[in-house]
Scaffold this motif. Structure first.
Motif, short mmCIF file in Angstrom:
data_model
loop_
_atom_site.label_atom_id
_atom_site.label_comp_id
_atom_site.label_asym_id
_atom_site.label_seq_id
_atom_site.Cartn_x
_atom_site.Cartn_y
_atom_site.Cartn_z
N ILE A 106 13.65 5.36 19.33
CA ILE A 106 12.21 5.59 19.24
C ILE A 106 11.70 4.79 18.04
O ILE A 106 12.13 5.03 16.91
CB ILE A 106 11.90 7.08 19.05
CG1 ILE A 106 12.50 7.91 20.19
CG2 ILE A 106 10.40 7.32 18.95
CD1 ILE A 106 12.38 9.41 19.99
N THR A 107 10.82 3.85 18.29
CA THR A 107 10.24 3.04 17.22
C THR A 107 8.81 3.47 16.98
O THR A 107 7.97 3.43 17.89
CB THR A 107 10.28 1.54 17.56
OG1 THR A 107 11.63 1.14 17.81
CG2 THR A 107 9.72 0.71 16.41
N GLY A 108 8.52 3.89 15.73
CA GLY A 108 7.16 4.25 15.37
C GLY A 108 6.49 3.09 14.65
O GLY A 108 7.16 2.34 13.93
N TYR A 109 5.18 2.96 14.83
CA TYR A 109 4.44 1.85 14.22
C TYR A 109 3.35 2.40 13.30
O TYR A 109 2.76 3.45 13.55
CB TYR A 109 3.81 0.98 15.30
CG TYR A 109 4.83 0.34 16.22
CD1 TYR A 109 5.44 -0.87 15.90
CD2 TYR A 109 5.20 0.97 17.41
CE1 TYR A 109 6.38 -1.44 16.74
CE2 TYR A 109 6.14 0.40 18.26
CZ TYR A 109 6.73 -0.80 17.92
OH TYR A 109 7.66 -1.36 18.75
N ALA A 110 3.10 1.65 12.24
CA ALA A 110 2.00 1.96 11.32
C ALA A 110 1.39 0.63 10.89
O ALA A 110 2.08 -0.40 10.83
CB ALA A 110 2.50 2.74 10.12
N THR A 111 0.10 0.63 10.60
CA THR A 111 -0.56 -0.60 10.17
C THR A 111 -0.40 -0.79 8.66
O THR A 111 -0.20 0.18 7.91
CB THR A 111 -2.05 -0.57 10.54
OG1 THR A 111 -2.67 0.56 9.93
CG2 THR A 111 -2.22 -0.47 12.05
N SER A 112 -0.51 -2.02 8.24
CA SER A 112 -0.27 -2.36 6.84
C SER A 112 -1.30 -1.75 5.89
O SER A 112 -1.04 -1.63 4.69
CB SER A 112 -0.26 -3.89 6.68
OG SER A 112 -1.45 -4.46 7.19
N ASP A 113 -2.46 -1.35 6.43
CA ASP A 113 -3.48 -0.77 5.55
C ASP A 113 -3.42 0.76 5.51
O ASP A 113 -4.24 1.40 4.86
CB ASP A 113 -4.88 -1.22 6.00
CG ASP A 113 -5.23 -0.73 7.40
OD1 ASP A 113 -4.30 -0.38 8.15
OD2 ASP A 113 -6.43 -0.70 7.73
N GLU A 114 -2.43 1.36 6.19
CA GLU A 114 -2.28 2.81 6.15
C GLU A 114 -1.46 3.24 4.94
O GLU A 114 -0.62 2.51 4.44
CB GLU A 114 -1.62 3.32 7.43
CG GLU A 114 -2.49 3.22 8.66
CD GLU A 114 -1.86 3.90 9.86
OE1 GLU A 114 -2.13 5.10 10.06
OE2 GLU A 114 -1.09 3.23 10.59
N THR A 115 -1.71 4.47 4.49
CA THR A 115 -1.02 5.01 3.32
C THR A 115 0.10 5.94 3.76
O THR A 115 -0.12 6.84 4.59
CB THR A 115 -2.01 5.79 2.43
OG1 THR A 115 -3.06 4.91 2.03
CG2 THR A 115 -1.30 6.32 1.19
N ASN A 116 1.28 5.73 3.22
CA ASN A 116 2.43 6.58 3.55
C ASN A 116 2.63 7.62 2.46
O ASN A 116 2.95 7.29 1.32
CB ASN A 116 3.69 5.72 3.69
CG ASN A 116 4.93 6.56 3.97
OD1 ASN A 116 4.84 7.61 4.59
ND2 ASN A 116 6.09 6.10 3.51
N THR A 117 2.45 8.89 2.81
CA THR A 117 2.66 9.98 1.85
C THR A 117 3.85 10.85 2.25
O THR A 117 4.01 11.95 1.73
CB THR A 117 1.39 10.85 1.75
OG1 THR A 117 1.09 11.39 3.05
CG2 THR A 117 0.21 10.04 1.23
N THR A 118 4.68 10.34 3.17
CA THR A 118 5.83 11.12 3.65
C THR A 118 7.08 10.79 2.83
O THR A 118 7.08 9.87 2.01
CB THR A 118 6.10 10.82 5.13
OG1 THR A 118 6.64 9.49 5.25
CG2 THR A 118 4.82 10.91 5.95
N LYS A 119 8.15 11.51 3.14
CA LYS A 119 9.43 11.26 2.46
C LYS A 119 10.17 10.07 3.06
O LYS A 119 11.18 9.63 2.50
CB LYS A 119 10.31 12.51 2.56
CG LYS A 119 10.72 12.86 4.00
CD LYS A 119 11.58 14.10 4.05
CE LYS A 119 11.98 14.43 5.50
NZ LYS A 119 12.83 15.62 5.58
N VAL A 152 2.91 -3.08 11.20
CA VAL A 152 2.21 -4.15 11.92
C VAL A 152 0.84 -4.36 11.29
O VAL A 152 0.34 -3.52 10.52
CB VAL A 152 2.07 -3.81 13.41
CG1 VAL A 152 3.43 -3.74 14.09
CG2 VAL A 152 1.33 -2.49 13.61
N ASP A 153 0.22 -5.50 11.61
CA ASP A 153 -1.09 -5.81 11.03
C ASP A 153 -2.19 -4.93 11.58
O ASP A 153 -3.10 -4.52 10.85
CB ASP A 153 -1.42 -7.29 11.27
CG ASP A 153 -0.51 -8.22 10.49
OD1 ASP A 153 -0.01 -7.78 9.44
OD2 ASP A 153 -0.30 -9.37 10.93
N LYS A 154 -2.13 -4.63 12.88
CA LYS A 154 -3.19 -3.81 13.48
C LYS A 154 -2.63 -3.07 14.68
O LYS A 154 -1.56 -3.40 15.20
CB LYS A 154 -4.38 -4.67 13.89
CG LYS A 154 -4.07 -5.74 14.92
CD LYS A 154 -5.32 -6.55 15.24
CE LYS A 154 -5.01 -7.63 16.28
NZ LYS A 154 -6.22 -8.42 16.64
#
Length: 301
Positions: A106-119, A152-154
């Motif tokens: 399972i591959t999850g994606y997030a954009t480069s402008d999102e903030t990661n507050t997880t562990k 990813v970028d978007k």
């Protein structure tokens, strides 16, 4: 002509003249105002570009336009999840149950402008793990699900909602390992629910039912595969009489069982022993308990 007639004629002429003038000059006064269609404003509602939910591997192919969603900067799956997605998850559950060595990444994606507050190292991995956890709550086996994340970028979004930032890769199953485990599972089956033969008082003979015959067939199949396998037969008795005679009776039952297995295709090495009355499984104070203690138990060492 009388005065009264002249008066009525004047009224009639006035009405006719008024009607004529109205029709000539004012007939268009009540028509609704039209607007040039070129100048009329056009209002459109933009539709989000959705990412479909896709499960595509050898033996499974499921698509739906709905998908799992996430809020921007958030790692938690938005609930409730649509029925069509849950139907796909149920199909995936059945597929993985039938293919215990199949694994999915399972591959999850997030954009480069999102903030990661997880562990987790990135928001994509966190989203993949939350999807995995949801799958587990639906009955899937966690050991068959691996996770990873990508930045990813978007991504396709509508306002602050991301549509389906997750993909599923069906890894190639190791068929060699599956074949090896088939025999391990068969041995486990034989030993977890072993062939048990029950005997009448002071008797060492028994008639096998359909269930026992199937267990004999399983033992024959396993020992034909594993030439080094050793079949162990342990004889037991109730506590009627002295211990020495019961130990001898248990051994006699074990030897009878060995002879029976040898005649029914078990060509492997067979060892016998007797526990006599020492390992009862039933209450020797009852008739039923004594009957359950008069037995032989067959396993694979």
């Amino acid at each position: 002509m009388s005065k009264k007639a002249l008066y009525l004629l004047g009224i009639a002429i006035t009405i006719i003249l008024g009607t004529f003038l109205y029709l000539k000059f004012c007939c268009n006064c009540t028509k609704p105002e039209t607007i040039d269609p070129i100048e009329k404003p056009i209002v459109t509602t933009p539709e989000a570009s959705l990412v479909p939910f896709v499960l595509n591997g050898s033996g499974i192919d499921y698509h739906t336009t709905d998908n799992i969603k996430f809020l921007k900067n958030n790692a938690s799956v938005l609930v409730p999840i649509g029925d069509s997605v849950n139907i796909g998850i149920e199909k995936l559950k059945a597929f993985l149950t039938s293919n215990p060595k199949q694994k999915i990444t399972i591959t999850g994606y997030a954009t480069s402008d999102e903030t990661n507050t997880t562990k987790f190292e990135n928001l994509g991995v966190a989203r993949a793990n939350d999807v995995k956890n949801y799958f587990v709550t639906k009955g899937l086996t966690g050991s068959q699900l691996d996770t990873k994340g990508e930045i990813v970028d978007k991504w396709q979004t509508n306002s602050d909602t991301l549509f389906g930032p997750v993909s599923y890769k069906f890894e190639v199953a190791d068929t060699t390992t599956v074949a090896t485990d088939e025999w391990s599972l068969l041995k486990e089956k034989i030993n977890t629910d072993p062939l048990t033969l029950y005997f009448s008082t002071s008797k060492s003979r028994n008639i096998l039912g359909a269930d026992e015959k199937q267990k004999v067939a399983d033992i024959a199949k396993y020992t034909a595969h594993d030439k080094a396998a050793v079949v162990l037969i342990v004889g037991h008795s109730d506590n009627v009489g002295n211990r020495d005679s019961n130990v001898a009776l248990g051994q006699k039952r074990a030897e009878f069982t060995k002879n029976y297995l040898s005649k029914n295709g078990i060509g492997a090495q067979i060892e016998t022993e007797s526990k006599g009355p020492d390992e009862p499984i039933g209450d020797n104070g009852t008739r039923e308990g004594k009957a359950s203690n008069r037995r032989t138990v067959i396993t694979i060492k």
